[in-house]
Scaffold this motif. Structure first.
Motif, mmCIF file in Angstrom:
data_model
loop_
_atom_site.group_PDB
_atom_site.id
_atom_site.type_symbol
_atom_site.label_atom_id
_atom_site.label_comp_id
_atom_site.label_asym_id
_atom_site.label_seq_id
_atom_site.Cartn_x
_atom_site.Cartn_y
_atom_site.Cartn_z
ATOM 1 N N SER A 1 32.423 -11.629 -12.155
ATOM 2 C CA SER A 1 31.179 -11.490 -11.597
ATOM 3 C C SER A 1 30.940 -10.499 -10.453
ATOM 4 O O SER A 1 30.064 -9.507 -10.406
ATOM 5 C CB SER A 1 30.722 -12.481 -11.566
ATOM 6 N N ILE A 2 31.670 -10.606 -9.436
ATOM 7 C CA ILE A 2 31.688 -9.840 -8.282
ATOM 8 C C ILE A 2 32.085 -8.386 -8.561
ATOM 9 O O ILE A 2 31.155 -7.532 -8.110
ATOM 10 C CB ILE A 2 32.970 -10.224 -7.356
ATOM 11 N N CYS A 3 32.920 -8.179 -9.217
ATOM 12 C CA CYS A 3 33.187 -6.748 -9.548
ATOM 13 C C CYS A 3 32.118 -6.097 -10.559
ATOM 14 O O CYS A 3 31.883 -4.923 -10.314
ATOM 15 C CB CYS A 3 34.778 -6.612 -10.242
ATOM 16 N N GLY A 4 31.619 -6.494 -11.555
ATOM 17 C CA GLY A 4 30.906 -6.456 -12.284
ATOM 18 C C GLY A 4 29.465 -6.077 -11.752
ATOM 19 O O GLY A 4 29.149 -4.875 -11.912
ATOM 20 N N ARG A 5 29.105 -6.848 -10.924
ATOM 21 C CA ARG A 5 27.885 -6.539 -10.174
ATOM 22 C C ARG A 5 28.070 -5.637 -9.282
ATOM 23 O O ARG A 5 27.068 -4.793 -9.082
ATOM 24 C CB ARG A 5 27.530 -7.792 -9.490
ATOM 25 N N THR A 6 29.081 -5.445 -8.558
ATOM 26 C CA THR A 6 29.446 -4.243 -7.525
ATOM 27 C C THR A 6 29.389 -3.127 -8.151
ATOM 28 O O THR A 6 28.613 -2.170 -7.678
ATOM 29 C CB THR A 6 30.443 -4.687 -6.735
ATOM 30 N N SER A 7 29.841 -3.066 -9.293
ATOM 31 C CA SER A 7 30.166 -1.717 -10.126
ATOM 32 C C SER A 7 28.726 -1.346 -10.468
ATOM 33 O O SER A 7 28.319 -0.204 -10.513
ATOM 34 C CB SER A 7 30.900 -1.980 -11.219
ATOM 35 N N THR A 8 27.683 -2.222 -10.907
ATOM 36 C CA THR A 8 26.509 -1.905 -11.283
ATOM 37 C C THR A 8 25.668 -1.426 -9.984
ATOM 38 O O THR A 8 24.871 -0.340 -10.180
ATOM 39 C CB THR A 8 25.666 -3.149 -11.891
ATOM 40 N N LEU A 9 25.853 -2.015 -8.945
ATOM 41 C CA LEU A 9 25.266 -1.542 -7.820
ATOM 42 C C LEU A 9 25.610 -0.400 -7.126
ATOM 43 O O LEU A 9 24.639 0.413 -6.592
ATOM 44 C CB LEU A 9 25.603 -2.517 -6.637
ATOM 45 N N MET A 10 26.975 -0.230 -7.639
ATOM 46 C CA MET A 10 27.510 1.406 -7.299
ATOM 47 C C MET A 10 26.948 2.325 -8.437
ATOM 48 O O MET A 10 27.085 3.578 -8.054
ATOM 49 C CB MET A 10 28.798 1.384 -6.982
ATOM 50 N N GLY B 1 28.316 2.964 -11.441
ATOM 51 C CA GLY B 1 29.606 3.566 -12.176
ATOM 52 C C GLY B 1 30.549 2.383 -12.345
ATOM 53 O O GLY B 1 30.429 1.411 -11.741
ATOM 54 N N HIS B 2 31.392 2.711 -13.346
ATOM 55 C CA HIS B 2 32.447 1.720 -13.623
ATOM 56 C C HIS B 2 33.510 1.676 -12.833
ATOM 57 O O HIS B 2 34.223 2.810 -12.841
ATOM 58 C CB HIS B 2 32.841 1.489 -15.116
ATOM 59 N N ASP B 3 34.139 0.708 -12.377
ATOM 60 C CA ASP B 3 35.535 0.621 -11.352
ATOM 61 C C ASP B 3 35.604 1.648 -10.452
ATOM 62 O O ASP B 3 36.651 2.350 -10.295
ATOM 63 C CB ASP B 3 36.595 0.560 -12.632
ATOM 64 N N ASN B 4 34.599 1.810 -9.462
ATOM 65 C CA ASN B 4 34.764 2.499 -8.484
ATOM 66 C C ASN B 4 35.915 2.173 -7.592
ATOM 67 O O ASN B 4 36.052 0.935 -7.373
ATOM 68 C CB ASN B 4 33.345 2.631 -7.610
ATOM 69 N N PRO B 5 36.863 3.083 -7.248
ATOM 70 C CA PRO B 5 37.855 2.683 -6.496
ATOM 71 C C PRO B 5 37.665 2.057 -5.238
ATOM 72 O O PRO B 5 38.642 1.103 -4.619
ATOM 73 C CB PRO B 5 38.751 4.110 -5.969
ATOM 74 N N HIS B 6 36.484 2.080 -4.717
ATOM 75 C CA HIS B 6 36.002 1.243 -3.568
ATOM 76 C C HIS B 6 35.854 -0.272 -3.492
ATOM 77 O O HIS B 6 35.885 -1.141 -2.864
ATOM 78 C CB HIS B 6 34.838 1.803 -2.794
ATOM 79 N N ILE B 7 36.114 -0.634 -4.950
ATOM 80 C CA ILE B 7 35.764 -2.116 -5.452
ATOM 81 C C ILE B 7 36.977 -2.511 -5.364
ATOM 82 O O ILE B 7 38.102 -2.287 -5.911
ATOM 83 C CB ILE B 7 35.296 -2.319 -6.881
ATOM 84 N N VAL B 8 37.395 -3.479 -4.299
ATOM 85 C CA VAL B 8 38.761 -3.949 -4.308
ATOM 86 C C VAL B 8 38.809 -5.365 -4.369
ATOM 87 O O VAL B 8 39.929 -5.857 -3.829
ATOM 88 C CB VAL B 8 39.350 -3.423 -2.847
ATOM 89 N N TRP B 9 38.125 -6.159 -4.566
ATOM 90 C CA TRP B 9 38.068 -7.575 -4.818
ATOM 91 C C TRP B 9 39.191 -7.894 -5.874
ATOM 92 O O TRP B 9 40.055 -8.574 -5.820
ATOM 93 C CB TRP B 9 36.804 -8.288 -5.392
ATOM 94 N N ASP B 10 39.330 -6.945 -6.900
ATOM 95 C CA ASP B 10 40.385 -6.925 -7.966
ATOM 96 C C ASP B 10 41.830 -6.855 -7.355
ATOM 97 O O ASP B 10 42.809 -7.374 -7.652
ATOM 98 C CB ASP B 10 40.163 -5.808 -8.976
ATOM 99 N N GLU B 11 41.879 -5.968 -6.296
ATOM 100 C CA GLU B 11 43.211 -5.928 -5.486
ATOM 101 C C GLU B 11 43.445 -7.309 -4.842
ATOM 102 O O GLU B 11 44.400 -7.619 -4.710
ATOM 103 C CB GLU B 11 43.223 -4.667 -4.602
ATOM 104 N N TRP B 12 42.281 -7.870 -4.112
ATOM 105 C CA TRP B 12 42.680 -8.963 -3.456
ATOM 106 C C TRP B 12 43.296 -10.077 -4.339
ATOM 107 O O TRP B 12 44.269 -10.617 -4.088
ATOM 108 C CB TRP B 12 41.543 -9.445 -2.767
ATOM 109 N N ALA B 13 42.676 -10.306 -5.599
ATOM 110 C CA ALA B 13 42.799 -11.344 -6.439
ATOM 111 C C ALA B 13 44.285 -11.177 -6.844
ATOM 112 O O ALA B 13 45.331 -11.867 -7.132
ATOM 113 C CB ALA B 13 42.127 -11.359 -7.663
ATOM 114 N N GLY B 14 44.771 -9.647 -7.418
ATOM 115 C CA GLY B 14 46.070 -9.368 -7.543
ATOM 116 C C GLY B 14 47.165 -9.585 -6.767
ATOM 117 O O GLY B 14 48.229 -9.757 -7.188
#
Length: 196
Positions: free
Chosen positions: A83-92, A94-107
């Motif tokens: 939800s965090i990454c999907g919503r942030t992507s919508t707010l930005m 575009g899909h999977d902008n490199p500045h979205i890093v919550w996925d890096e945190w979880a990984g």
């Protein structure tokens, strides 16, 4: 190439982080800041690496609570990350902008789970964190995660290209974190067997 690849910025170039829309709600503002890793994903160059550094720095105090709390936090970060990454992507916009890093945190947190479980981070975590062996273990975990996240061997590359939305943003990093954790376990076990 899928449709969502077309809107991804070229990560080989410096890119500005898309600003939060002025009309964003308070909830959207909170989600956006989590999505960019509380600002760790803001640098114009290598935001994924800087975001991973941010995730590692946040993980260190979380690991001090012990394995079970860190496991619960890590699993929750993966679940809410969609939800965090999907919503942030919508707010930005575009899909999977490199500045979205919550996925890096979880990984990164997934990569650190074996370290937490095997007792490198136990009740005396804060006493051990400054020891060279603990710092090397953290550094190796960081390097392994970044290696898998950047190189994207199968099935990471498949997940990155074929799965869309918040799950698509999260899935490749989740797989990278698991693969990095497996390699970390193998290296740790090898070092222990050589030491004995």
């Amino acid at each position: 190439m899928t449709d969502h690849d077309l809107s991804k910025p070229d990560i080989r170039q410096a890119n500005d982080c898309p600003p939060l829309p002025a009309t964003a709600s308070t909830l959207d503002r909170a989600v956006y800041w989590l999505g960019i890793g509380l600002g760790s994903g803001l640098p114009r160059r290598a935001p994924g690496t800087w975001g991973t550094v941010g995730g590692l720095l946040v993980a260190i105090p979380l690991m001090s609570f012990g394995f079970l709390p860190f496991l619960i936090i890590t699993v929750l970060s993966c679940v809410v990350g969609n939800s965090i990454c999907g919503r942030t992507s919508t707010l930005m916009g575009g899909h999977d902008n490199p500045h979205i890093v919550w996925d890096e945190w979880a990984g990164m947190w997934l990569t650190l789970l074996p370290m937490s479980y095997m007792g490198v981070a136990d009740s005396s975590f804060w006493q051990n964190i400054s020891q060279t062996s603990s710092l090397i273990a953290l550094l190796i975990a960081f390097i392994l995660f970044r290696f898998f996240d950047i190189i994207k061997p199968p099935p990471i590359g498949w997940a990155d290209k074929k799965v869309a939305g918040g799950l698509g943003i999260m899935l490749d990093d989740i797989i990278a974190g698991i693969m990095a954790a497996i390699v970390w376990i193998a290296l740790y076990s090898s070092v222990l067997s050589l030491a004995n």
